[in-house]
Scaffold this active site. Structure first.
Site, short mmCIF file in Angstrom:
data_model
loop_
_atom_site.label_atom_id
_atom_site.label_comp_id
_atom_site.label_asym_id
_atom_site.label_seq_id
_atom_site.Cartn_x
_atom_site.Cartn_y
_atom_site.Cartn_z
N ALA A 122 -2.64 63.93 -52.78
CA ALA A 122 -1.55 64.65 -53.44
C ALA A 122 -0.28 63.82 -53.23
O ALA A 122 -0.24 62.96 -52.34
CB ALA A 122 -1.39 66.02 -52.79
N GLU A 180 -5.81 65.01 -44.34
CA GLU A 180 -4.77 66.04 -44.32
C GLU A 180 -4.39 66.50 -42.92
O GLU A 180 -3.22 66.81 -42.66
CB GLU A 180 -5.22 67.26 -45.14
CG GLU A 180 -5.15 67.06 -46.64
CD GLU A 180 -6.40 66.43 -47.23
OE1 GLU A 180 -7.21 65.83 -46.48
OE2 GLU A 180 -6.57 66.52 -48.46
N1 CAA Z 1 2.07 60.57 -51.67
C1 CAA Z 1 3.23 59.93 -51.94
N2 CAA Z 1 3.47 58.67 -51.54
C2 CAA Z 1 2.50 58.02 -50.87
C3 CAA Z 1 1.28 58.62 -50.56
C4 CAA Z 1 1.06 59.96 -51.00
N3 CAA Z 1 -0.08 60.61 -50.80
N4 CAA Z 1 0.53 57.74 -49.88
C5 CAA Z 1 1.26 56.62 -49.78
N5 CAA Z 1 2.45 56.78 -50.37
C6 CAA Z 1 3.52 55.78 -50.51
C7 CAA Z 1 4.11 55.38 -49.17
O1 CAA Z 1 5.14 56.26 -48.78
C8 CAA Z 1 4.61 53.99 -49.46
O2 CAA Z 1 5.83 54.11 -50.16
P1 CAA Z 1 7.00 53.05 -49.93
O3 CAA Z 1 6.44 51.72 -50.32
O4 CAA Z 1 8.09 53.57 -50.77
O5 CAA Z 1 7.30 53.12 -48.44
C9 CAA Z 1 3.59 53.44 -50.45
O6 CAA Z 1 2.93 54.59 -50.99
C10 CAA Z 1 2.55 52.53 -49.84
O7 CAA Z 1 1.99 53.19 -48.71
P2 CAA Z 1 1.68 52.39 -47.36
O8 CAA Z 1 2.87 51.60 -46.94
O9 CAA Z 1 1.14 53.38 -46.39
O10 CAA Z 1 0.56 51.38 -47.86
P3 CAA Z 1 -0.80 50.98 -47.19
O11 CAA Z 1 -1.47 50.10 -48.16
O12 CAA Z 1 -0.61 50.53 -45.80
O13 CAA Z 1 -1.67 52.35 -47.07
C11 CAA Z 1 -2.67 54.39 -47.82
C12 CAA Z 1 -2.07 53.03 -48.23
C13 CAA Z 1 -3.97 54.18 -47.01
C14 CAA Z 1 -2.99 55.16 -49.07
C15 CAA Z 1 -1.65 55.16 -46.94
O14 CAA Z 1 -0.40 55.17 -47.59
C16 CAA Z 1 -2.01 56.59 -46.64
O15 CAA Z 1 -2.77 56.84 -45.74
N6 CAA Z 1 -1.42 57.53 -47.40
C17 CAA Z 1 -1.56 58.93 -47.13
C18 CAA Z 1 -2.83 59.46 -47.66
C19 CAA Z 1 -2.91 60.94 -47.44
O16 CAA Z 1 -2.55 61.46 -46.40
N7 CAA Z 1 -3.40 61.63 -48.44
C20 CAA Z 1 -3.53 63.06 -48.36
C21 CAA Z 1 -2.31 63.67 -48.94
S1 CAA Z 1 -2.29 65.40 -48.63
C22 CAA Z 1 -3.28 66.04 -49.82
O17 CAA Z 1 -3.88 65.36 -50.60
C23 CAA Z 1 -3.23 67.58 -49.79
C24 CAA Z 1 -4.23 68.23 -50.62
O18 CAA Z 1 -5.39 68.18 -50.41
C25 CAA Z 1 -3.79 69.15 -51.70
#
Ligand code: CAA
Length: 694
Positions: free
Chosen positions: A61, A123
């Protein structure tokens, strides 16, 4: 621009998403997918493929939308609509299919993934649960026990492992789009059914698993609410799907409204923001770093060498003589053996890492390296001598870093003719495990040197945070007031166990008295001796530690400090001898000891941290409040679910913080308690740190 495109290729309706950087499921993406899915129901396509452009399938998300009014289509409803599709829907995953992203795939009828992909439900790390059907569909595919493990752990797993578990149907390599189109054709050709996971029954499970997991989680995720809600939500998967989904939704909303989730989301963005230096352009050129040298093969030096070797760098480890070098290398060897034993590294990988570390005793061996990190003990003269030598030996353009925890980086830089190449890299012990890296920017440190080291920190798996130069930088400087209050509580009436229990129960990884014993009481003693008496802080706060050192009680390493340690098991126990020393010293100072309640202990220690954090911000030592929070969450065992000390201050209200600090000033004197001027200003303006940082 619409991030979702739709076209029919060889009778397959292809929904392609392009929403950089990580294809987060923002409102535009959700509505685009819904529109395409609906269009596909009535067109000439025979089946539907959902695929993403760029580096990854949906990473979840869109976290930046959390806390804002939700907009339809909601993700859980969209996923139900995908699953209900009359035409076959297939998800094609690459990169990291995470959270809501993986839940989209679970709503599809079939899943194909690249062999390099990783999938997971992280999450819990944001204080949430997979609220788009994840807690209901995963148990139906892999059973209760495996679902609990995947969702509570939160770590992504390789797609290959997910396929073995039954979460992914096909693994391919090479061009995903080509392979996925072929797979959908094959499914169409064999008239494959629209398999709906929600229609499956959850495999029978021993219901004891829920109670057992609750007990395990109470220990492993102490104080956290999301894991308990996850267990309840997974338990609800035993109900009919619609009822389970309803319960999942309620629990998800509870998580969303919980300050713990707000705190964890804050840290997620703070960690990423900390990597950015406000006054440097994002695209500033960086120096090439391939060969790294470490000076000093002690605990820190050896650990730092391992960090770089583990990340594939060639490491030269320098010691003053062959004996010291052999001792250092044998510790490295032992650490690698430990990693193999704990299953962190394979024998083969550990061997390859170890082989990248070359021991030397001659400075000439450092002539061509790109980065040197000095990690000898905290003697300013020794450090300056080493930097003068490096200046003479190292090639122009090499970065010269010091791992000092306290010393003046500018004074060290001044020992060279190239202060612009000098920087601090403060690792935390054990360096190959702890994630925090304080990057200390000297007055003359060049922008490209700073940018290089920040990027390098990330490359070796650390979380780098920039600090300006001051005694102790961000983390250790703040710790002084925290430790001072711990010692004052002790001499005024508490026991070591009272103090440790108060902070541990509040959420700290370890109480402050146990931390002192672990670090070694002689370390603090020597650091104090190196300071002028008026710089050592309140003399009452080191009466007991000094007396313990004088009695040969140096902490864990000598078997006794504030506690007594079992020589075989290292188990600690209270020691009446310590209380005799405490009472003797209190009497000598004319202090009438009286018990202090746990809440007051916590507030005195934590508010001392917060107040010094305010000073650090005011002086520009830290760039933002979130940087301090990252330092404390990653380097000092501060509970991440409280968001770090500065976020916590905002959460409980700066009014309350200043009120208590003023009370402490009345009761304990203005030498130790002076509200920081930034705190006063923010309170006067009815503001918060979050607003100040905007
Ligand atoms: N939403 C919005 N922005 C996100 C995002 C997300 N889910 N995941 C990453 N981003 C953004 C980061 O903030 C970052 O932005 P900036 O460049 O502006 O700082 C950019 O994307 C790149 O992220 P990383 O620097 O972390 O890049 P990476 O390559 O090292 O890692 C990743 C990539 C593995 C996807 C890591 O960003 C990550 O773990 N993201 C979170 C994933 C997550 O927690 N997903 C679950 C969301 S909650 C959900 O989905 C709820 C539900 O069930 C309804």
């Amino acid at each position: 621009m619409n991030p979702v495109s739709y076209e029919i290729i060889d009778q397959i309706g292809v929904i392609a998403v392009n929403n950089p950087p990580v294809n987060a499921l923002s409102f535009a993406v959700r509505s685009g997918i819904q529109a395409a899915l609906r269009a596909a129901q009535d067109d000439a396509s025979k089946a539907i493929l959902i695929i993403c452009e760029g580096g990854t399938f949906f990473a979840g998300a869109d976290i930046s939308e959390f806390g804002k009014p939700p907009k339809e289509p909601y993700l859980p409803d969209l996923i139900d609509e995908i699953e209900a599709s009359g035409k076959l829907v297939v998800a094609a995953m690459h990169g990291t299919a995470l959270g809501g992203g993986f839940e989209v795939a679970l709503g599809c009828h079939y899943r194909i993934a690249l062999d390099t992909a990783r999938v997971g439900l992280p999450e819990v790390k944001l204080g949430l649960l997979p609220g788009a059907g994840g807690t209901q569909r995963v148990p139906r595919l892999v059973g209760i026990a495996a679902a609990l493990q995947l969702i509570l752990d939160g770590a992504p797993i390789p797609a290959i492992a997910a396929a073995e578990a039954g979460l992914v149907d096909k693994i391919v390599s090479g061009d995903l789009r080509v392979a996925a189109l072929a797979y959908v054709q094959e499914l169409v050709a064999r008239n494959a059914a629209t398999r709906r996971t929600s229609e499956l029954n959850v495999p029978a499970a021993d219901e004891q698993v829920f109670a057992a997991t609750r007990i395990a989680v109470a220990k492993s995720a102490r104080g956290q609410t999301a894991p308990l809600r996850i267990i309840e939500s997974v338990q609800a998967s035993l109900l009919p799907f619609a009822a389970g989904r309803k319960r999942e939704r309620e629990l998800f909303v509870d998580c969303m409204q919980d300050p713990q989730s707000v705190a964890l989301q804050h840290l997620f963005f703070a960690e990423r923001e900390a990597a950015r230096i406000k006054d440097l352009p994002r695209d500033i050129g960086k120096r090439r770093i391939e060969r790294v040298a470490i000076i000093g093969a002690g605990t820190m030096g050896g650990g730092i060498a391992m960090c770089f070797a583990n990340a594939g760098f060639d490491v030269t480890l320098l010691e003053i003589n062959a004996d010291a070098l052999a001792r250092g290398l044998s510790i490295v060897e032992k650490n690698y053996a430990g990693s193999v034993q704990r299953g962190k590294l394979s024998e083969e990988d550990a061997g390859a890492c170890r082989a990248r570390i070359h021991g030397v005793t001659d400075y000439d061996a450092l002539a061509d390296v790109d980065l040197v990190i000095e990690a000898v003990f905290e003697d300013p003269q020794l450090k300056k001598g080493i930097f003068a030598k490096l200046d003479a030996v190292c090639r122009r353009g090499a970065i010269l870093a010091t791992n000092t925890s306290y010393q003046d980086v500018d004074a060290i830089a001044a020992a060279t003719g190239r202060p612009e190449d000098v920087i601090g890299m403060h690792f935390f012990s054990p360096a190959h495990i702890m994630k925090l890296l304080e990057v200390v920017r000297g007055e003359k440190t060049a922008g490209d040197v700073l940018a290089t080291v920040m990027a390098l920190g990330k490359k070796i798996g650390k979380v780098p945070v920039m600090s300006g130069v001051c005694y102790g930088f961000i983390g250790n400087r703040m710790l002084q007031g925290y430790f001072r209050e711990a010692q004052l509580c002790l001499i005024e009436g508490s026991t070591p166990e009272d103090i440790d229990a108060a902070l541990y129960d509040w959420g700290m990884a370890m109480g402050p008295i146990s931390v002192a014993d672990l670090a070694g009481l002689d370390v603090g003693y020597k650091a104090r001796q190196a300071l002028a008496p008026d710089q050592r802080g309140d003399p009452r706060s080191y009466r007991v530690p000094d007396a313990l050192v004088a009695a040969g009680r140096l902490g864990q390493k000598s078997g006794a400090g504030f506690y007594r340690y079992d020589p075989a098991t290292r188990a600690k126990s209270a020691d009446p001898e310590v209380m005799q020393i405490v009472e003797r010293e209190a009497q000598a100072l004319g202090i009438q000891r009286a018990p202090i309640d746990a809440n007051e202990i916590v507030e005195r220690l934590i508010f001392a941290l917060i107040n010094e954090g305010m000073n650090i911000l005011d002086e520009g030592i830290a760039q933002r409040p979130g940087d301090i929070d990252v330092v404390y969450a990653y380097g000092y065992g501060f509970p991440a679910w409280r968001g770090g000390p500065m976020h916590y201050a905002d959460t409980i209200g700066l009014n309350y913080v200043i009120e208590r600090i003023e009370e402490f000033r009345e009761r304990y004197g203005s030498n130790n308690w002076q509200p920081a001027s930034l705190l006063k200003t923010l309170v006067a303006n009815n503001s918060s740190l979050a607003r100040w940082a905007e």
